[in-house]
Scaffold this motif. Structure first.
Motif, PDB file in Angstrom:
ATOM      1  N   SER A 144      -0.576  13.042  -5.867  1.00 30.66           N
ATOM      2  CA  SER A 144      -0.812  11.920  -6.774  1.00 30.66           C
ATOM      3  C   SER A 144      -0.420  10.601  -6.115  1.00 30.66           C
ATOM      4  O   SER A 144      -1.156   9.608  -6.221  1.00 30.66           O
ATOM      5  CB  SER A 144      -0.008  12.133  -8.059  1.00 30.66           C
ATOM      6  OG  SER A 144      -0.036  10.988  -8.855  1.00 30.66           O
ATOM      7  N   GLU A 145       0.713  10.578  -5.438  1.00 31.91           N
ATOM      8  CA  GLU A 145       1.148   9.356  -4.768  1.00 31.91           C
ATOM      9  C   GLU A 145       0.183   8.945  -3.668  1.00 31.91           C
ATOM     10  O   GLU A 145      -0.099   7.757  -3.492  1.00 31.91           O
ATOM     11  CB  GLU A 145       2.559   9.520  -4.197  1.00 31.91           C
ATOM     12  CG  GLU A 145       3.633   9.479  -5.266  1.00 31.91           C
ATOM     13  CD  GLU A 145       5.030   9.589  -4.691  1.00 31.91           C
ATOM     14  OE1 GLU A 145       5.191   9.423  -3.456  1.00 31.91           O
ATOM     15  OE2 GLU A 145       5.953   9.833  -5.464  1.00 31.91           O
ATOM     16  N   ARG A 146      -0.330   9.915  -2.940  1.00 30.89           N
ATOM     17  CA  ARG A 146      -1.286   9.581  -1.872  1.00 30.89           C
ATOM     18  C   ARG A 146      -2.581   9.031  -2.468  1.00 30.89           C
ATOM     19  O   ARG A 146      -3.185   8.113  -1.918  1.00 30.89           O
ATOM     20  CB  ARG A 146      -1.549  10.797  -0.995  1.00 30.89           C
ATOM     21  CG  ARG A 146      -0.356  11.126  -0.109  1.00 30.89           C
ATOM     22  CD  ARG A 146      -0.665  12.301   0.785  1.00 30.89           C
ATOM     23  NE  ARG A 146      -1.812  12.018   1.623  1.00 30.89           N
ATOM     24  CZ  ARG A 146      -1.750  11.688   2.908  1.00 30.89           C
ATOM     25  NH1 ARG A 146      -0.590  11.620   3.498  1.00 30.89           N
ATOM     26  NH2 ARG A 146      -2.832  11.479   3.602  1.00 30.89           N
ATOM     27  N   ARG A 147      -3.035   9.598  -3.591  1.00 37.35           N
ATOM     28  CA  ARG A 147      -4.241   9.098  -4.244  1.00 37.35           C
ATOM     29  C   ARG A 147      -4.025   7.680  -4.774  1.00 37.35           C
ATOM     30  O   ARG A 147      -4.919   6.842  -4.712  1.00 37.35           O
ATOM     31  CB  ARG A 147      -4.648  10.008  -5.410  1.00 37.35           C
ATOM     32  CG  ARG A 147      -5.491  11.186  -5.028  1.00 37.35           C
ATOM     33  CD  ARG A 147      -6.117  11.849  -6.263  1.00 37.35           C
ATOM     34  NE  ARG A 147      -5.146  12.159  -7.301  1.00 37.35           N
ATOM     35  CZ  ARG A 147      -4.404  13.267  -7.352  1.00 37.35           C
ATOM     36  NH1 ARG A 147      -4.511  14.172  -6.412  1.00 37.35           N
ATOM     37  NH2 ARG A 147      -3.572  13.475  -8.334  1.00 37.35           N
ATOM     38  N   ASN A 148      -2.833   7.422  -5.301  1.00 38.95           N
ATOM     39  CA  ASN A 148      -2.542   6.134  -5.933  1.00 38.95           C
ATOM     40  C   ASN A 148      -1.968   5.101  -4.972  1.00 38.95           C
ATOM     41  O   ASN A 148      -1.585   4.014  -5.390  1.00 38.95           O
ATOM     42  CB  ASN A 148      -1.553   6.333  -7.091  1.00 38.95           C
ATOM     43  CG  ASN A 148      -2.129   7.177  -8.195  1.00 38.95           C
ATOM     44  OD1 ASN A 148      -3.336   7.204  -8.394  1.00 38.95           O
ATOM     45  ND2 ASN A 148      -1.284   7.892  -8.897  1.00 38.95           N
ATOM     46  N   ARG A 149      -1.908   5.425  -3.702  1.00 44.99           N
ATOM     47  CA  ARG A 149      -1.239   4.564  -2.728  1.00 44.99           C
ATOM     48  C   ARG A 149      -1.858   3.170  -2.669  1.00 44.99           C
ATOM     49  O   ARG A 149      -1.187   2.192  -2.431  1.00 44.99           O
ATOM     50  CB  ARG A 149      -1.299   5.226  -1.352  1.00 44.99           C
ATOM     51  CG  ARG A 149      -0.422   4.527  -0.362  1.00 44.99           C
ATOM     52  CD  ARG A 149      -0.100   5.396   0.769  1.00 44.99           C
ATOM     53  NE  ARG A 149       1.066   6.197   0.396  1.00 44.99           N
ATOM     54  CZ  ARG A 149       1.613   7.106   1.161  1.00 44.99           C
ATOM     55  NH1 ARG A 149       1.095   7.353   2.325  1.00 44.99           N
ATOM     56  NH2 ARG A 149       2.658   7.770   0.767  1.00 44.99           N
ATOM     57  N   ASN A 150      -3.121   3.063  -2.900  1.00 43.97           N
ATOM     58  CA  ASN A 150      -3.814   1.781  -2.793  1.00 43.97           C
ATOM     59  C   ASN A 150      -3.898   1.057  -4.133  1.00 43.97           C
ATOM     60  O   ASN A 150      -4.392  -0.059  -4.203  1.00 43.97           O
ATOM     61  CB  ASN A 150      -5.221   2.033  -2.236  1.00 43.97           C
ATOM     62  CG  ASN A 150      -5.716   0.896  -1.398  1.00 43.97           C
ATOM     63  OD1 ASN A 150      -4.948   0.072  -0.946  1.00 43.97           O
ATOM     64  ND2 ASN A 150      -7.020   0.853  -1.207  1.00 43.97           N
ATOM     65  N   THR A 151      -3.418   1.678  -5.205  1.00 39.63           N
ATOM     66  CA  THR A 151      -3.581   1.128  -6.549  1.00 39.63           C
ATOM     67  C   THR A 151      -2.945  -0.248  -6.693  1.00 39.63           C
ATOM     68  O   THR A 151      -3.572  -1.176  -7.208  1.00 39.63           O
ATOM     69  CB  THR A 151      -2.982   2.091  -7.591  1.00 39.63           C
ATOM     70  OG1 THR A 151      -3.599   3.364  -7.440  1.00 39.63           O
ATOM     71  CG2 THR A 151      -3.199   1.600  -8.997  1.00 39.63           C
ATOM     72  N   PRO A 200       5.344   5.516  -9.730  1.00 42.58           N
ATOM     73  CA  PRO A 200       5.166   4.938 -11.059  1.00 42.58           C
ATOM     74  C   PRO A 200       6.500   4.454 -11.613  1.00 42.58           C
ATOM     75  O   PRO A 200       7.562   4.909 -11.200  1.00 42.58           O
ATOM     76  CB  PRO A 200       4.622   6.113 -11.882  1.00 42.58           C
ATOM     77  CG  PRO A 200       5.117   7.322 -11.174  1.00 42.58           C
ATOM     78  CD  PRO A 200       5.194   6.963  -9.729  1.00 42.58           C
ATOM     79  N   SER A 255       3.677   3.622  -4.281  1.00 44.85           N
ATOM     80  CA  SER A 255       2.837   4.247  -5.295  1.00 44.85           C
ATOM     81  C   SER A 255       3.655   4.899  -6.390  1.00 44.85           C
ATOM     82  O   SER A 255       3.122   5.552  -7.258  1.00 44.85           O
ATOM     83  CB  SER A 255       1.934   5.297  -4.645  1.00 44.85           C
ATOM     84  OG  SER A 255       2.722   6.256  -3.987  1.00 44.85           O
ATOM     85  N   LYS A 271       0.823  -1.213   0.000  1.00 42.43           N
ATOM     86  CA  LYS A 271       0.000   0.000   0.000  1.00 42.43           C
ATOM     87  C   LYS A 271       0.852   1.256   0.000  1.00 42.43           C
ATOM     88  O   LYS A 271       0.455   2.290  -0.498  1.00 42.43           O
ATOM     89  CB  LYS A 271      -0.917   0.026   1.226  1.00 42.43           C
ATOM     90  CG  LYS A 271      -2.126  -0.825   1.097  1.00 42.43           C
ATOM     91  CD  LYS A 271      -3.014  -0.644   2.320  1.00 42.43           C
ATOM     92  CE  LYS A 271      -4.251  -1.479   2.210  1.00 42.43           C
ATOM     93  NZ  LYS A 271      -5.127  -1.300   3.361  1.00 42.43           N
ATOM     94  N   GLN A 287      -4.786  -3.730  -7.547  1.00 44.47           N
ATOM     95  CA  GLN A 287      -4.429  -4.504  -8.745  1.00 44.47           C
ATOM     96  C   GLN A 287      -4.072  -5.945  -8.386  1.00 44.47           C
ATOM     97  O   GLN A 287      -4.500  -6.881  -9.061  1.00 44.47           O
ATOM     98  CB  GLN A 287      -3.238  -3.858  -9.454  1.00 44.47           C
ATOM     99  CG  GLN A 287      -3.546  -2.601 -10.205  1.00 44.47           C
ATOM    100  CD  GLN A 287      -2.281  -1.961 -10.767  1.00 44.47           C
ATOM    101  OE1 GLN A 287      -1.168  -2.322 -10.398  1.00 44.47           O
ATOM    102  NE2 GLN A 287      -2.462  -0.995 -11.654  1.00 44.47           N
TER     103      GLN A 287
END
Length: 166
Positions: free
Chosen positions: A112-119, A89, A87, A84, A123
């Protein structure tokens, strides 16, 4: 690493002795070569210094190994928690277009990293759900599991390398 450091004591004294009269002499304290001469002349002092150095190496080795074991233990107890936090890219082919970050670009990257932390976690969960459980597709399931494991350990490897500053 411990072996490397403990074997460098004599080389360090030789370096200290070689500073006087060298082109790099102006870059170091004049006391270094004087102290090296004292160390070379006095075997008792040399033995005490080398012993203290070996003890310091052992202390730091023990602390490092404990930190390393604690990190690995916590990481493998909760790998999804670790994933988690990842993040960042993937980096493209070259760094040619990279420039020093500005305050605004840093703020945007952090958001952006905080928003994508759970990506990555999401996945991986989706990939795990897609693994077939019937015997007829065992080869497909094996390939999918292998891909998930490689992706997971790739992230773990990056996190460990960052933590160890490699």
């Amino acid at each position: 690493l411990k072996w490397f450091f403990t074997e460098q004591k004599e080389a360090t004294v030789e370096f200290m002795l070689g500073i006087a009269g060298s082109p790099e002499e102006h870059m170091f304290s004049r006391l270094i070569s004087k102290q090296a001469q004292v160390i070379r002349r006095n075997d008792t002092m040399k033995a005490c210094i080398f012993k203290a150095f070996d003890e310091a190496c052992e202390t730091h080795r023990t602390a490092f190994m404990q930190m390393w074991c604690d990190f690995l233990e916590s990481m493998f107890q909760s790998p999804l928690g670790l994933l988690k936090s990842c993040s960042m890219p993937s980096i493209g082919g070259t760094y040619e277009e990279e420039i020093a970050p500005t305050f605004q670009s840093t703020k945007a990257r952090i958001e952006s990293e905080r928003r994508n932390r759970n990506t990555l976690h999401v996945q991986l969960n989706e990939q795990i759900k897609q693994i077939p459980d019937d015997d007829a597709r065992a080869n497909d399931a094996l390939k999918m599991c292998q891909q998930i494991i490689e992706q997971t350990f790739g992230v773990i490897r990056c996190v460990v390398a960052d933590q160890m500053q490699l």
